[in-house]
Design a protein around this motif. Sequence first.
Motif, short mmCIF file in Angstrom:
data_model
loop_
_atom_site.label_atom_id
_atom_site.label_comp_id
_atom_site.label_asym_id
_atom_site.label_seq_id
_atom_site.Cartn_x
_atom_site.Cartn_y
_atom_site.Cartn_z
N ILE A 138 0.84 -1.20 0.00
CA ILE A 138 0.00 0.00 0.00
C ILE A 138 0.87 1.25 0.00
O ILE A 138 0.62 2.20 -0.73
N LYS A 139 1.93 1.23 0.79
CA LYS A 139 2.85 2.37 0.85
C LYS A 139 3.50 2.60 -0.51
O LYS A 139 3.66 3.74 -0.95
N GLU A 140 3.89 1.53 -1.20
CA GLU A 140 4.49 1.65 -2.53
C GLU A 140 3.51 2.24 -3.53
O GLU A 140 3.86 3.09 -4.33
N ARG A 141 2.27 1.79 -3.48
CA ARG A 141 1.26 2.30 -4.41
C ARG A 141 0.95 3.77 -4.15
O ARG A 141 0.75 4.54 -5.09
N ILE A 142 0.91 4.14 -2.89
CA ILE A 142 0.67 5.54 -2.57
C ILE A 142 1.84 6.39 -3.04
O ILE A 142 1.66 7.48 -3.58
N GLY A 143 3.07 5.86 -2.89
CA GLY A 143 4.27 6.57 -3.35
C GLY A 143 4.30 6.75 -4.84
O GLY A 143 4.76 7.78 -5.36
N ARG A 144 3.79 5.77 -5.60
CA ARG A 144 3.76 5.87 -7.08
C ARG A 144 2.71 6.86 -7.56
O ARG A 144 2.86 7.46 -8.62
N ASN A 145 1.65 7.02 -6.80
CA ASN A 145 0.57 7.89 -7.23
C ASN A 145 0.83 9.36 -6.91
O ASN A 145 0.08 10.22 -7.36
N ASP A 146 1.84 9.65 -6.13
CA ASP A 146 2.15 11.06 -5.79
C ASP A 146 2.80 11.80 -6.91
O ASP A 146 3.41 11.46 -7.78
#
Length: 146
Positions: A138-146
């Motif tokens: 989840i943290k990786e996906r949030i990081g990619r969407n920023d």
Amino acid sequence: MKEFLLAFLGSFCGGIIFNIQRKNLIWAGICGGLSWTAYALTYEYTGGIVFSTFIGAVVVGLYSETMARILKTPAFVFSIPGIFPLVPGAGAYFTVLYIVNSSYSDAVNKGVETAAVAGAIAFGILFTTTLFQFGVRIKERIGRND
């Protein structure tokens, strides 16, 4: 305090047997002490061996995953010695003893309990490891969407 110290020593010595690096031995010992403390407190309040073992294993999993990230080392370095105090060795011994003494109903009862405790250890660590992996994704996906 005495039980924490004995569980610490059991995990610390288990770490020595598995040739864990010196810098991680203390941390592995603390993992065992915390797991036994969680088990003992839960058992005192609930009286359930399997549930108490599950809670102890969850503590092992949480601690191992956290320390693995802090110390940049694999989580099993802490989880393997950390479960030593929870392993149902006495249950396995009494299962075999009951079989030798031809007390088969007692052997079945103790054997099922021992298997349930072993399953609780596995499920507790699996549960926390899965949660940590889910959190990382989840943290990786949030990081990619920023």
